[in-house]
Design a protein around this motif. Structure first.
Motif, PDB file in Angstrom:
ATOM      1  N   VAL A 186      13.047   4.009  -2.720  1.00 55.55           N
ATOM      2  CA  VAL A 186      12.005   2.900  -2.426  1.00 55.55           C
ATOM      3  C   VAL A 186      11.174   3.649  -1.204  1.00 55.55           C
ATOM      4  O   VAL A 186      11.634   4.311  -0.429  1.00 55.55           O
ATOM      5  CB  VAL A 186      12.650   1.552  -2.003  1.00 55.55           C
ATOM      6  N   VAL A 187      10.014   2.939  -1.164  1.00 55.73           N
ATOM      7  CA  VAL A 187       9.007   3.577  -0.160  1.00 55.73           C
ATOM      8  C   VAL A 187       9.176   2.969   1.162  1.00 55.73           C
ATOM      9  O   VAL A 187       9.523   1.547   1.088  1.00 55.73           O
ATOM     10  CB  VAL A 187       7.692   3.096  -0.529  1.00 55.73           C
ATOM     11  N   ARG A 188       9.567   3.770   2.246  1.00 52.53           N
ATOM     12  CA  ARG A 188      10.122   3.161   3.470  1.00 52.53           C
ATOM     13  C   ARG A 188       9.337   3.955   4.741  1.00 52.53           C
ATOM     14  O   ARG A 188       8.852   5.139   4.353  1.00 52.53           O
ATOM     15  CB  ARG A 188      11.366   3.142   3.735  1.00 52.53           C
ATOM     16  N   ALA A 189       9.265   3.523   5.944  1.00 46.67           N
ATOM     17  CA  ALA A 189       8.896   4.207   7.229  1.00 46.67           C
ATOM     18  C   ALA A 189       9.728   3.700   8.111  1.00 46.67           C
ATOM     19  O   ALA A 189      10.230   2.755   8.240  1.00 46.67           O
ATOM     20  CB  ALA A 189       7.444   3.552   7.348  1.00 46.67           C
ATOM     21  N   ARG A 200       1.994  -4.217  -2.472  1.00 50.82           N
ATOM     22  CA  ARG A 200       0.745  -3.589  -2.467  1.00 50.82           C
ATOM     23  C   ARG A 200       0.435  -2.652  -1.176  1.00 50.82           C
ATOM     24  O   ARG A 200      -0.203  -1.612  -1.146  1.00 50.82           O
ATOM     25  CB  ARG A 200      -0.389  -4.551  -2.500  1.00 50.82           C
ATOM     26  N   HIS A 201       1.003  -2.988   0.065  1.00 47.73           N
ATOM     27  CA  HIS A 201       0.808  -2.393   1.070  1.00 47.73           C
ATOM     28  C   HIS A 201       1.438  -1.011   0.849  1.00 47.73           C
ATOM     29  O   HIS A 201       1.091  -0.016   1.190  1.00 47.73           O
ATOM     30  CB  HIS A 201       1.420  -2.958   2.441  1.00 47.73           C
ATOM     31  N   ARG A 202       2.858  -1.098   0.677  1.00 50.81           N
ATOM     32  CA  ARG A 202       3.579  -0.175   0.264  1.00 50.81           C
ATOM     33  C   ARG A 202       3.034   0.908  -1.016  1.00 50.81           C
ATOM     34  O   ARG A 202       3.142   2.026  -0.687  1.00 50.81           O
ATOM     35  CB  ARG A 202       5.113  -0.429  -0.239  1.00 50.81           C
ATOM     36  N   GLU A 203       2.323   0.369  -1.963  1.00 48.54           N
ATOM     37  CA  GLU A 203       1.749   1.188  -2.891  1.00 48.54           C
ATOM     38  C   GLU A 203       0.734   1.938  -2.430  1.00 48.54           C
ATOM     39  O   GLU A 203       0.575   3.085  -2.551  1.00 48.54           O
ATOM     40  CB  GLU A 203       1.400   0.318  -4.276  1.00 48.54           C
ATOM     41  N   VAL A 204      -0.013   1.340  -1.403  1.00 53.24           N
ATOM     42  CA  VAL A 204      -1.305   1.961  -0.820  1.00 53.24           C
ATOM     43  C   VAL A 204      -0.761   3.168   0.062  1.00 53.24           C
ATOM     44  O   VAL A 204      -1.243   4.453  -0.130  1.00 53.24           O
ATOM     45  CB  VAL A 204      -2.200   1.192   0.001  1.00 53.24           C
ATOM     46  N   LEU A 205       0.418   2.930   0.641  1.00 49.79           N
ATOM     47  CA  LEU A 205       0.892   4.139   1.424  1.00 49.79           C
ATOM     48  C   LEU A 205       1.352   5.147   0.673  1.00 49.79           C
ATOM     49  O   LEU A 205       1.324   6.433   0.809  1.00 49.79           O
ATOM     50  CB  LEU A 205       1.964   3.425   2.242  1.00 49.79           C
ATOM     51  N   ALA A 206       2.088   4.727  -0.274  1.00 52.53           N
ATOM     52  CA  ALA A 206       2.706   5.914  -1.319  1.00 52.53           C
ATOM     53  C   ALA A 206       1.762   6.703  -2.068  1.00 52.53           C
ATOM     54  O   ALA A 206       1.818   7.767  -2.154  1.00 52.53           O
ATOM     55  CB  ALA A 206       3.504   4.973  -2.444  1.00 52.53           C
ATOM     56  N   THR A 248     -10.915   5.097  -6.137  1.00 56.67           N
ATOM     57  CA  THR A 248      -9.664   5.473  -7.113  1.00 56.67           C
ATOM     58  C   THR A 248      -8.634   4.841  -6.508  1.00 56.67           C
ATOM     59  O   THR A 248      -7.565   4.397  -7.398  1.00 56.67           O
ATOM     60  CB  THR A 248      -9.276   7.193  -6.354  1.00 56.67           C
ATOM     61  N   LEU A 249      -8.515   4.305  -5.346  1.00 54.11           N
ATOM     62  CA  LEU A 249      -7.296   3.274  -4.846  1.00 54.11           C
ATOM     63  C   LEU A 249      -7.328   2.025  -5.726  1.00 54.11           C
ATOM     64  O   LEU A 249      -6.456   1.444  -6.037  1.00 54.11           O
ATOM     65  CB  LEU A 249      -7.510   3.141  -3.473  1.00 54.11           C
ATOM     66  N   VAL A 250      -8.637   1.502  -5.852  1.00 50.88           N
ATOM     67  CA  VAL A 250      -8.734   0.365  -6.539  1.00 50.88           C
ATOM     68  C   VAL A 250      -8.272   0.346  -7.998  1.00 50.88           C
ATOM     69  O   VAL A 250      -7.505  -0.385  -8.389  1.00 50.88           O
ATOM     70  CB  VAL A 250     -10.287  -0.219  -6.257  1.00 50.88           C
ATOM     71  N   GLU A 251      -8.601   1.684  -8.578  1.00 51.92           N
ATOM     72  CA  GLU A 251      -8.132   1.894 -10.073  1.00 51.92           C
ATOM     73  C   GLU A 251      -6.905   1.902 -10.077  1.00 51.92           C
ATOM     74  O   GLU A 251      -6.133   1.570 -11.110  1.00 51.92           O
ATOM     75  CB  GLU A 251      -8.989   2.852 -10.692  1.00 51.92           C
ATOM     76  N   ASP A 252      -6.086   2.739  -9.229  1.00 51.93           N
ATOM     77  CA  ASP A 252      -4.737   3.014  -9.135  1.00 51.93           C
ATOM     78  C   ASP A 252      -4.095   1.762  -8.973  1.00 51.93           C
ATOM     79  O   ASP A 252      -2.985   1.415  -9.365  1.00 51.93           O
ATOM     80  CB  ASP A 252      -4.200   3.681  -8.238  1.00 51.93           C
ATOM     81  N   ALA A 310      10.395   4.514  -6.277  1.00 45.98           N
ATOM     82  CA  ALA A 310      11.254   3.598  -6.978  1.00 45.98           C
ATOM     83  C   ALA A 310      10.515   2.283  -7.106  1.00 45.98           C
ATOM     84  O   ALA A 310      10.896   1.488  -8.276  1.00 45.98           O
ATOM     85  CB  ALA A 310      12.627   3.559  -6.582  1.00 45.98           C
ATOM     86  N   ASP A 311       9.963   1.482  -6.125  1.00 42.54           N
ATOM     87  CA  ASP A 311       9.856   0.219  -6.102  1.00 42.54           C
ATOM     88  C   ASP A 311       7.981   0.159  -6.528  1.00 42.54           C
ATOM     89  O   ASP A 311       7.747  -0.827  -6.506  1.00 42.54           O
ATOM     90  CB  ASP A 311       9.802  -0.339  -4.663  1.00 42.54           C
ATOM     91  N   VAL A 312       7.601   1.181  -6.902  1.00 44.64           N
ATOM     92  CA  VAL A 312       6.114   1.370  -7.406  1.00 44.64           C
ATOM     93  C   VAL A 312       6.163   1.450  -8.604  1.00 44.64           C
ATOM     94  O   VAL A 312       6.060   2.448  -9.501  1.00 44.64           O
ATOM     95  CB  VAL A 312       5.306   2.434  -6.711  1.00 44.64           C
ATOM     96  N   THR A 313       6.153   0.209  -9.518  1.00 45.74           N
ATOM     97  CA  THR A 313       6.388   0.113 -10.836  1.00 45.74           C
ATOM     98  C   THR A 313       5.047  -0.472 -11.503  1.00 45.74           C
ATOM     99  O   THR A 313       4.134  -1.032 -10.918  1.00 45.74           O
ATOM    100  CB  THR A 313       7.672  -0.912 -11.244  1.00 45.74           C
TER     101      THR A 313
END
Length: 645
Positions: free
Chosen positions: A8-11, A25-31, A45-49, A137-140
């Motif tokens: 999972v995405v973490r800092a 969404r915050h974690r997905e942007v960082l990822a 690109t970020l918006v599309e992704d 793992a948590d970016v599904t």
């Protein structure tokens, strides 16, 4: 600050404690910024992704996510000072952290070092232990994350096998048995993993278990994936069976990704059989598709790509023998390309794109499909040139050739492609592509009416076929020699039309069992029609002739030969534009001839416009198999008819 995405995405902050990154969404942007490896990712690109169907205020929402992430990642940054971690660059954002502070970059760098030097094996073990689950793992539900997960999982498996290989090569590794056993159970299609497990068992003094493992590998590869074991696996089995395996049995230099197919895979065998023709060709296509489907079921994109791309059988004809099967192969290649993503391995992408171009035969495509196939051919060629891989470039140029029938009159361009294929094949010892190059040049010379050059290429192709056991080649060159006889039957003192017809009949008998229905159907009646037109005779009217796919364009002339003019007029009006294939000039010439005989100036003008660029070519001769005579003859008639209205 440390960021982890192998799980999972973490800092984690300086004290090792978790940082609150906010919502999904915050974690997905960082990822997504981690995946860019310090490169700028544009706002678009970020918006599309982030959104499949972006909301109206998507850009504003993205800016909100970025602002929150900046506060989380740099909580002590003074107000109004520029961020140093998540920075704005041009039209987007980038993440600025040392590579050692991001687990995925640390892992990739460690793996690269271990590939260069076995001394990094301890660091590699630690890097593998840092995985906490699937990457991101948590970016599904995000296509970009799925591509990254697939790519990184492949690297993880490479790392597991590289570590085991280094330890075994150094004399250690008896304690690897349990881990490698689990690895093989989870990924049974990875042939090197079976070899490593057998070596570990052998190192642990378990010779019988090592042999049983290799036999299970053989059974799994053959029964589930349709693959025969590679030479290394077979050699290891023989050495262990004979008790001659040294302590470092199976030791090989490590050169990169671990998924390797042995030289006698089902697809390799299918490729060999394809050159034999007849039932072998039919079976080869069936086995090839079965292997592709088995690889897709295995769920390994790299394996699937290699199996699809391994069937680099030279292809000459623009109409598929089994259109449904070709569509299935193209669909599998497209799915695999999507899974690999635009940043996937260039060699795999090139082979998949070339496969799309080769299997998307022009005669069976809609306009959109044709443009897509042409683009695939161009991309495959560009990638192959960049990779400087002669065999891959020859395969890619095969796709370029098959997509070069966009309009009439392109024989000279095809000849240039054929010449490059032949040059590559000659310089780099690619005999099957040398045959292809000769046949492409034969077709081009035939289309341009240069029978001496075409005959020279036919003779050379026959000599090559004798050494490569390509039994289809003499079938095709026999057709060319009948075509040449037909053309010369119009010359004073030349062979008779009956002689040419007899040669066509002999060539037809050989082609009937060649396993190429896409080529065979309708070809013999069309050759007879061309021979009659050369001698100003009406079309053949034998009701037993199978005109195959050419019936819509031959039907008006057959009806005219039966004095059924109105039915012929109706048939002419119903005939569609010819498909963009080897025989498009011939079909346009038949349309022009029928329009002239029926005094249909509009249709004659349409045919004349299509044929204008082919004025220097011979109708039907681009096939290298038959001829209707010079296009200029039909073009002049059509232009005269059109101007008379």
């Amino acid at each position: 600050m440390r960021i982890d995405v192998l799980g999972v995405v973490r800092a984690l902050g300086d004290d090792g404690g978790p940082v609150d990154l906010g919502g999904p969404r915050h974690r997905e942007v960082l990822a997504r910024l981690v995946a860019a490896e310090a490169r700028t990712v544009t706002t678009d690109t970020l918006v599309e992704d982030l959104w499949t169907d972006p909301p109206a205020r998507a850009v504003g929402a993205l800016r909100t996510f970025v602002a929150a992430l900046r506060r989380a990642l740099e909580p002590d940054r003074p107000p109004r000072t520029p961020p140093r971690v998540l920075v704005t660059e041009g039209p987007g954002y980038a993440l600025r952290l040392p590579r050692e502070d991001v687990d995925v970059h640390r892992f990739e760098d460690t793996l690269a070092r271990a590939r260069r030097s076995p001394d990094a094996v301890t660091d590699l073990g630690a890097a593998l232990a840092s995985w906490r689950g699937p990457a991101y793992a948590d970016v599904t539900g995000s296509a970009w994350a799925q591509r990254e997960r697939t790519r990184l999982e492949e690297l993880r498996l490479d790392g597991v096998e590289l570590r085991a290989r280094i330890l075994l090569d150094s004399g250690e590794g008896a304690d690897l048995v349990a881990g490698l056993g689990a690895h093989v159970a989870e990924h049974p299609w990875r042939e090197p993993a079976w070899q490593l497990l057998a070596r570990a068992l052998y190192r642990a003094g378990r010779q019988a278990d090592a042999l049983a493992t290799l036999r299970r590998a053989r059974a799994m590869l053959v029964d589930q994936l349709g693959l025969d074991p590679g030479a290394e696996l077979q050699r290891l089995e023989t050495e262990i069976l004979n008790g001659t395996a040294p302590p470092d049995a199976g030791r090989t230099a490590w050169t990169g990704p671990a998924v390797r197919l042995g030289p006698r895979t089902t697809v390799d065998l299918a490729r060999t059989l394809a050159l034999a023709g007849g039932d072998a060709l039919v079976h080869s296509r069936r086995d090839r598709l079965a292997a592709v489907r088995a690889a897709e079921r295995a769920g390994d994109l790299a394996l699937t790509a290699r199996i699809i791309g391994a069937y680099d059988v030279p292809a000459l004809w623009s109409r598929a023998d089994d259109a449904e099967q070709s569509r299935a192969v193209v669909a599998a290649a497209e799915r695999t390309l999507t899974g690999l993503g635009p940043d996937g391995p260039a060699d795999l992408r090139a082979r998949l794109l070339a496969t799309v171009a080769v299997e998307s035969r022009s005669a069976d495509l809609s306009g959109t499909e044709r443009r897509h196939a042409e683009q695939a051919a161009r991309e495959a060629e560009q990638l192959a040139r960049r990779l400087a891989d002669p065999a891959l470039l020859a395969f890619a140029l095969n796709g370029v050739f098959l997509q070069s029938f966009a309009r009439p009159g392109l024989a000279a361009a095809r000849d240039r492609t054929g010449a490059e294929i032949l040059d590559l094949a000659t310089r780099h010892e690619l005999p099957n592509f040398a045959v292809l190059g000769r046949l492409v040049r034969l077709q081009s010379a035939s289309a341009l009416g240069d029978l001496d050059a075409a005959t020279s290429h036919a003779d050379a192709a026959d000599r090559l076929a004798a050494t490569t056991e390509a039994s289809l080649v003499p079938v095709l060159t026999a057709w060319f020699r009948a075509r040449a006889t037909a053309a010369r039957s119009t010359e004073p003192g030349g062979p008779t039309a009956a002689t040419a017809a007899a040669q066509y009949r002999c060539a037809e008998d050989a082609l009937r069992t060649a396993g190429m229905p896409g080529l065979h159907r309708g070809l013999f009646p069309l050759a007879l029609l061309g021979l009659r037109l050369l001698h100003d005779r009406p079309a053949p009217t034998d009701p037993h002739l199978d005109w195959g796919p050419y019936r819509p364009w031959t039907r008006p002339l057959v009806l005219l030969a039966q004095d059924r003019a109105e039915e012929a007029r109706t048939a002419l009006a119903a005939a569609p534009e010819p498909p963009r294939d080897h025989l498009q000039e011939a079909m346009w010439c038949l349309t022009a001839r029928a329009a002239v005989r029926l005094d249909e100036p509009g249709t004659a003008a349409h045919a004349a416009a299509a044929l204008r660029d082919a004025a220097a070519e011979h109708a039907g001769a681009a096939s290298g198999l038959l001829t209707l005579g010079p296009v200029a003859r039909y073009l002049a008639e059509a232009q005269a008819c059109a101007s008379a209205r």
